[in-house]
Design a protein around this motif. Structure first.
Motif, PDB file in Angstrom:
ATOM      1  N   LYS A   1       1.133  56.410   5.424  1.00  0.00           N
ATOM      2  CA  LYS A   1       2.576  56.428   5.184  1.00  0.00           C
ATOM      3  C   LYS A   1       2.916  56.801   3.741  1.00  0.00           C
ATOM      4  CE  LYS A   1       3.724  53.137   8.813  1.00  0.00           C
ATOM      5  NZ  LYS A   1       4.204  51.789   9.114  1.00  0.00           N
ATOM      6  N   MET A   2       2.046  56.444   2.819  1.00  0.00           N
ATOM      7  CA  MET A   2       2.288  56.762   1.403  1.00  0.00           C
ATOM      8  C   MET A   2       2.057  58.248   1.104  1.00  0.00           C
ATOM      9  SD  MET A   2       3.285  54.118  -0.296  1.00  0.00           S
ATOM     10  CE  MET A   2       2.963  54.619  -1.967  1.00  0.00           C
ATOM     11  N   LEU A   3       1.081  58.845   1.745  1.00  0.00           N
ATOM     12  CA  LEU A   3       0.684  60.204   1.400  1.00  0.00           C
ATOM     13  C   LEU A   3       1.287  61.288   2.294  1.00  0.00           C
ATOM     14  CD1 LEU A   3      -3.088  59.466   0.739  1.00  0.00           C
ATOM     15  CD2 LEU A   3      -1.265  59.764  -0.961  1.00  0.00           C
ATOM     16  N   PHE A   4       1.743  60.903   3.481  1.00  0.00           N
ATOM     17  CA  PHE A   4       2.238  61.895   4.426  1.00  0.00           C
ATOM     18  C   PHE A   4       3.632  61.538   4.900  1.00  0.00           C
ATOM     19  CE2 PHE A   4      -2.334  61.995   4.695  1.00  0.00           C
ATOM     20  CZ  PHE A   4      -2.632  63.343   4.741  1.00  0.00           C
ATOM     21  N   ARG A   5       4.464  62.571   5.083  1.00  0.00           N
ATOM     22  CA  ARG A   5       5.775  62.292   5.675  1.00  0.00           C
ATOM     23  C   ARG A   5       5.703  62.375   7.187  1.00  0.00           C
ATOM     24  NH1 ARG A   5       7.939  67.631   3.168  1.00  0.00           N
ATOM     25  NH2 ARG A   5       7.659  68.978   4.951  1.00  0.00           N
TER      26      ARG A   5
ATOM     27  N   ASN B   1      -8.655  64.039  15.927  1.00  0.00           N
ATOM     28  CA  ASN B   1      -8.104  65.020  15.003  1.00  0.00           C
ATOM     29  C   ASN B   1      -6.881  64.391  14.345  1.00  0.00           C
ATOM     30  OD1 ASN B   1      -7.881  67.548  13.738  1.00  0.00           O
ATOM     31  ND2 ASN B   1      -6.358  68.213  15.228  1.00  0.00           N
ATOM     32  N   LEU B   2      -6.879  64.361  13.043  1.00  0.00           N
ATOM     33  CA  LEU B   2      -5.762  63.826  12.260  1.00  0.00           C
ATOM     34  C   LEU B   2      -4.936  65.000  11.745  1.00  0.00           C
ATOM     35  CD1 LEU B   2      -4.595  61.199  10.855  1.00  0.00           C
ATOM     36  CD2 LEU B   2      -5.898  61.939   8.876  1.00  0.00           C
ATOM     37  N   LYS B   3      -3.631  64.959  11.999  1.00  0.00           N
ATOM     38  CA  LYS B   3      -2.730  65.997  11.521  1.00  0.00           C
ATOM     39  C   LYS B   3      -1.653  65.341  10.676  1.00  0.00           C
ATOM     40  CE  LYS B   3      -1.916  67.728  15.714  1.00  0.00           C
ATOM     41  NZ  LYS B   3      -1.331  68.577  16.741  1.00  0.00           N
ATOM     42  N   GLY B   4      -1.265  66.014   9.599  1.00  0.00           N
ATOM     43  CA  GLY B   4      -0.210  65.453   8.780  1.00  0.00           C
ATOM     44  C   GLY B   4       0.425  66.466   7.853  1.00  0.00           C
ATOM     45  N   VAL B   5       1.654  66.163   7.489  1.00  0.00           N
ATOM     46  CA  VAL B   5       2.375  66.961   6.509  1.00  0.00           C
ATOM     47  C   VAL B   5       2.462  66.114   5.245  1.00  0.00           C
ATOM     48  CG1 VAL B   5       4.559  68.101   5.948  1.00  0.00           C
ATOM     49  CG2 VAL B   5       3.728  68.101   8.320  1.00  0.00           C
ATOM     50  N   PRO B   6       1.752  66.523   4.191  1.00  0.00           N
ATOM     51  CA  PRO B   6       1.764  65.732   2.965  1.00  0.00           C
ATOM     52  C   PRO B   6       3.157  65.660   2.343  1.00  0.00           C
ATOM     53  CG  PRO B   6      -0.003  67.361   2.928  1.00  0.00           C
ATOM     54  CD  PRO B   6       0.863  67.671   4.105  1.00  0.00           C
ATOM     55  N   LYS B   7       3.455  64.514   1.740  1.00  0.00           N
ATOM     56  CA  LYS B   7       4.722  64.379   1.015  1.00  0.00           C
ATOM     57  C   LYS B   7       4.713  65.363  -0.145  1.00  0.00           C
ATOM     58  CE  LYS B   7       5.848  59.643   2.162  1.00  0.00           C
ATOM     59  NZ  LYS B   7       6.127  58.306   1.675  1.00  0.00           N
ATOM     60  N   GLY B   8       5.867  65.967  -0.395  1.00  0.00           N
ATOM     61  CA  GLY B   8       5.997  66.916  -1.492  1.00  0.00           C
ATOM     62  C   GLY B   8       5.575  68.332  -1.130  1.00  0.00           C
ATOM     63  N   SER B   9       5.056  68.537   0.062  1.00  0.00           N
ATOM     64  CA  SER B   9       4.657  69.891   0.443  1.00  0.00           C
ATOM     65  C   SER B   9       5.868  70.628   1.014  1.00  0.00           C
ATOM     66  CB  SER B   9       3.528  69.866   1.471  1.00  0.00           C
ATOM     67  OG  SER B   9       4.024  69.528   2.745  1.00  0.00           O
ATOM     68  N   MET B  10       5.740  71.906   1.131  1.00  0.00           N
ATOM     69  CA  MET B  10       6.814  72.729   1.669  1.00  0.00           C
ATOM     70  C   MET B  10       6.712  72.843   3.191  1.00  0.00           C
ATOM     71  SD  MET B  10       8.499  73.379  -0.971  1.00  0.00           S
ATOM     72  CE  MET B  10       9.596  74.715  -0.628  1.00  0.00           C
TER      73      MET B  10
END
Length: 130
Positions: A83-87, A109-118
């Motif tokens: 939760k801290m690293l991914f939105r 398989n772990l998928k994520g959109v990092p915080k601060g990424s476009m």
């Protein structure tokens, strides 16, 4: 030449052994079902810890933790960091199988959109050995 000596298991012992085997496979089925349902919700809900033994051991390349409380802490830390690293973050379970007695493998398989990424999505594949 006489036939080899055969030792017969008493019926009560056979019944007890069969019951133990049946109970093992019922519990194995419950473990598979619980893992399949719980792991995709890792970042939103607490897993059901009833399927784990109190002396469970978690091993990764850097650490070894023993005990259900340590195991719960690992799940909490995973959720916290996710939760801290991914939105957006999710875990997909591809396969659960039993390669040998007392071992369950889970391919994920772990998928994520990092915080601060476009909006770029990251992916990591791996497995759990339970």
């Amino acid at each position: 030449m006489s036939p080899p000596l055969q030792v017969k298991t008493p019926p009560a012992a056979q019944d007890k052994e069969q019951h133990h085997r049946d109970e093992f496979y019922v519990n194995l089925g419950l473990a598979f079902r619980t893992l399949r349902e719980d792991l995709p919700l890792l970042f939103t809900e607490d897993p059901n810890y009833d399927i784990y033994r109190d002396d469970i051991t978690f091993i990764d390349p850097l650490n070894t933790f023993t005990g259900i409380d340590s195991y719960k802490l690992i799940f909490w830390a995973s959720t916290f960091h996710g939760k801290m690293l991914f939105r957006e973050i999710s875990l997909e379970v591809y396969r659960i199988w039993q390669p040998s007695e007392n071992v369950i493998l889970i391919r994920w398989n772990l998928k994520g959109v990092p915080k601060g990424s476009m909006g770029g999505q990251g992916r990591v594949s791996g497995y759990f050995k339970v």
